[in-house]
Design a protein around this motif. Structure first.
Motif, short mmCIF file in Angstrom:
data_model
loop_
_atom_site.label_atom_id
_atom_site.label_comp_id
_atom_site.label_asym_id
_atom_site.label_seq_id
_atom_site.Cartn_x
_atom_site.Cartn_y
_atom_site.Cartn_z
N PHE A 28 -10.17 -9.90 -1.43
CA PHE A 28 -9.14 -10.39 -2.34
C PHE A 28 -8.83 -9.35 -3.42
O PHE A 28 -7.67 -9.14 -3.80
CB PHE A 28 -9.59 -11.70 -2.98
N SER A 29 -9.87 -8.67 -3.91
CA SER A 29 -9.65 -7.64 -4.94
C SER A 29 -8.85 -6.48 -4.40
O SER A 29 -8.06 -5.86 -5.12
CB SER A 29 -10.99 -7.17 -5.50
N LEU A 30 -9.03 -6.14 -3.12
CA LEU A 30 -8.23 -5.08 -2.50
C LEU A 30 -6.76 -5.47 -2.43
O LEU A 30 -5.88 -4.62 -2.63
CB LEU A 30 -8.77 -4.78 -1.09
N GLU A 31 -6.52 -6.75 -2.17
CA GLU A 31 -5.13 -7.22 -2.16
C GLU A 31 -4.49 -7.05 -3.54
O GLU A 31 -3.34 -6.60 -3.65
CB GLU A 31 -5.08 -8.70 -1.75
N ILE A 32 -5.24 -7.42 -4.57
CA ILE A 32 -4.71 -7.31 -5.94
C ILE A 32 -4.57 -5.84 -6.34
O ILE A 32 -3.54 -5.44 -6.92
CB ILE A 32 -5.65 -8.03 -6.92
N ARG A 33 -5.57 -5.04 -6.04
CA ARG A 33 -5.58 -3.64 -6.49
C ARG A 33 -4.45 -2.83 -5.86
O ARG A 33 -3.79 -2.02 -6.51
CB ARG A 33 -6.94 -3.02 -6.15
N PHE A 34 -4.23 -3.02 -4.56
CA PHE A 34 -3.26 -2.20 -3.85
C PHE A 34 -1.97 -2.95 -3.49
O PHE A 34 -1.12 -2.42 -2.77
CB PHE A 34 -3.88 -1.64 -2.57
N GLY A 35 -1.85 -4.18 -4.00
CA GLY A 35 -0.64 -4.95 -3.75
C GLY A 35 -0.41 -5.28 -2.28
O GLY A 35 0.73 -5.30 -1.80
N ILE A 36 -1.50 -5.55 -1.59
CA ILE A 36 -1.41 -5.88 -0.16
C ILE A 36 -1.47 -7.40 0.01
O ILE A 36 -2.15 -8.09 -0.75
CB ILE A 36 -2.57 -5.22 0.61
N ASN A 37 -0.78 -7.88 1.00
CA ASN A 37 -0.84 -9.30 1.33
C ASN A 37 -1.33 -9.45 2.77
O ASN A 37 -0.66 -9.05 3.71
CB ASN A 37 0.54 -9.95 1.19
N PHE A 38 -2.54 -10.01 2.89
CA PHE A 38 -3.15 -10.16 4.20
C PHE A 38 -2.83 -11.49 4.87
O PHE A 38 -3.41 -11.80 5.91
CB PHE A 38 -4.68 -10.02 4.10
N PHE A 59 -11.58 -14.94 5.58
CA PHE A 59 -11.75 -13.93 4.53
C PHE A 59 -10.47 -13.71 3.71
O PHE A 59 -10.44 -12.87 2.83
CB PHE A 59 -12.19 -12.60 5.15
N ILE A 60 -9.43 -14.49 4.00
CA ILE A 60 -8.13 -14.32 3.34
C ILE A 60 -7.81 -15.57 2.53
O ILE A 60 -7.94 -16.69 3.03
CB ILE A 60 -7.02 -14.07 4.38
N HIS A 61 -7.39 -15.36 1.28
CA HIS A 61 -7.05 -16.49 0.40
C HIS A 61 -5.72 -16.23 -0.30
O HIS A 61 -5.35 -15.08 -0.56
CB HIS A 61 -8.17 -16.75 -0.61
N SER A 62 -5.06 -17.33 -0.63
CA SER A 62 -3.71 -17.23 -1.18
C SER A 62 -3.69 -16.87 -2.66
O SER A 62 -2.68 -16.40 -3.17
CB SER A 62 -2.96 -18.54 -0.96
N GLY A 63 -4.78 -17.11 -3.37
CA GLY A 63 -4.80 -16.84 -4.80
C GLY A 63 -6.18 -17.04 -5.37
O GLY A 63 -7.12 -17.45 -4.67
N ILE A 64 -6.33 -16.78 -6.66
CA ILE A 64 -7.63 -16.87 -7.31
C ILE A 64 -8.16 -18.29 -7.32
O ILE A 64 -9.36 -18.54 -7.17
CB ILE A 64 -7.55 -16.30 -8.76
N SER A 65 -7.26 -19.27 -7.49
CA SER A 65 -7.69 -20.66 -7.50
C SER A 65 -8.21 -21.08 -6.13
O SER A 65 -9.24 -21.76 -6.02
CB SER A 65 -6.52 -21.57 -7.92
N HIS A 66 -7.49 -20.69 -5.10
CA HIS A 66 -7.91 -20.99 -3.73
C HIS A 66 -9.28 -20.38 -3.45
O HIS A 66 -10.17 -21.02 -2.88
CB HIS A 66 -6.85 -20.44 -2.76
N LEU A 67 -9.47 -19.14 -3.84
CA LEU A 67 -10.73 -18.44 -3.62
C LEU A 67 -11.86 -19.07 -4.41
O LEU A 67 -12.98 -19.26 -3.90
CB LEU A 67 -10.57 -16.97 -3.99
N TYR A 68 -11.59 -19.40 -5.67
CA TYR A 68 -12.62 -19.97 -6.54
C TYR A 68 -13.13 -21.31 -5.99
O TYR A 68 -14.34 -21.56 -5.97
CB TYR A 68 -12.07 -20.15 -7.95
N HIS A 69 -12.22 -22.16 -5.55
CA HIS A 69 -12.62 -23.49 -5.07
C HIS A 69 -13.38 -23.42 -3.74
O HIS A 69 -14.08 -24.37 -3.39
CB HIS A 69 -11.39 -24.38 -4.91
N ASN A 70 -13.26 -22.30 -3.04
CA ASN A 70 -14.03 -22.14 -1.79
C ASN A 70 -15.36 -21.43 -2.00
O ASN A 70 -16.28 -21.59 -1.21
CB ASN A 70 -13.21 -21.35 -0.76
N THR A 71 -15.46 -20.66 -3.08
CA THR A 71 -16.64 -19.83 -3.30
C THR A 71 -17.91 -20.66 -3.51
O THR A 71 -18.94 -20.43 -2.86
CB THR A 71 -16.43 -18.91 -4.52
N ILE A 72 -17.86 -21.63 -4.43
CA ILE A 72 -19.06 -22.39 -4.77
C ILE A 72 -19.59 -23.20 -3.59
O ILE A 72 -20.78 -23.10 -3.25
CB ILE A 72 -18.82 -23.28 -6.00
#
Length: 260
Positions: A28-38, A59-72
């Motif tokens: 996800f950080s690579l998407e943000i850093r390099f402006g890539i959409n996977f 391994f692909i998420h639409s946004g920070i909220s989506h990723l956060y709710h799946n992480t825990i």
């Protein structure tokens, strides 16, 4: 399952879940850093190109909220998986991703399906049903804990919210149930102490057979030297078992001194 391979804490119990979660955050950080959409690497049902999403979608998420709710939940459930079901943990994760992804590809709407929630439903379903099938109190307690924490997720296997892949959730739920049935015989059991490993069989004991159910002396024990004795000759019988004997019981006979 070997009792030595379960219910034991090891570095992998924490390291593997941490690595898995960090990998998702790294992507996800690579998407943000390099402006890539996977997103286009997600599952797109009924298309040959969309099959690649079976591997990549968790391994692909639409946004920070989506990723956060799946992480825990992903961290909690994978940790429990590696602690209680370590010998089959990787099988559940890898095959769970593949099977739930393929089911999603087969039944999903014509849209990109991404996120680790499908795998989370696999883990929730597997942990719950495996504990019930095992009928072992630790695993049943784990099943109840999972339901308490994530029982509300059951509603999202239905199309009640737009933009949510209920197909992926349903696929994960079914996959977890299937794996619980497949690995049903691999039921974890508590580790036994050394003195519990060997069971005692009264019929095979060379001394106990000389006494009836009431403890009365029946006949003389088979000894290397001849010795005449009656029940009156026996002062005390001490039947004891010590931890050092690792389950082997011994009987100590105390006879009266010879009158002669």
């Amino acid at each position: 399952m070997n009792s030595k391979d379960q219910f034991q804490f090891s570095k992998g119990v924490i390291l593997y879940p941490v690595f898995f979660v960090l990998l998702i955050w790294l992507i996800f950080s690579l998407e943000i850093r390099f402006g890539i959409n996977f997103t286009e690497y997600g599952i797109y049902p009924q298309t040959l190109k969309g099959l690649r999403g079976v591997l990549f979608s968790p391994f692909i998420h639409s946004g920070i909220s989506h990723l956060y709710h799946n992480t825990i939940p992903l961290f909690v459930l994978t940790t429990a998986l590696f602690y209680f079901y370590r010998p089959i943990a990787w099988k559940v994760i890898i095959y769970g991703i593949l099977l739930s992804g393929f089911i999603t590809w087969s039944i999903g709407r014509p849209s990109y399906h991404i996120g680790a929630s499908g795998l989370i439903y696999v883990l929730v379903s597997f942990t719950f049903f495996k504990g019930i099938f095992a009928k072992y109190y630790r695993l049943i307690a784990l099943s109840l804990l999972v339901i308490f924490l994530y029982g509300g997720m059951i509603w999202y296997v239905f199309p009640i919210e737009a933009g949510v892949s209920w197909e992926g959730h349903t696929a994960g739920l079914l996959t977890g149930l299937i794996f619980a049935l497949i690995f049903r015989k691999e039921i974890a059991k508590p580790k036994k102490f050394a003195w519990e490993e060997e069971s005692f069989n009264e019929e095979e004991d060379p001394f106990l057979k000389h006494f009836d159910e009431n403890g009365n002396f029946i006949e003389l024990p088979d000894m290397e030297t001849e010795l005449e004795a009656t029940t009156e000759d026996v002062l005390n019988v001490d039947y004891s078992m010590t931890r050092e004997q690792e389950g082997r019981a011994t009987i100590h006979y105390t006879f009266k001194p010879n009158k002669d």
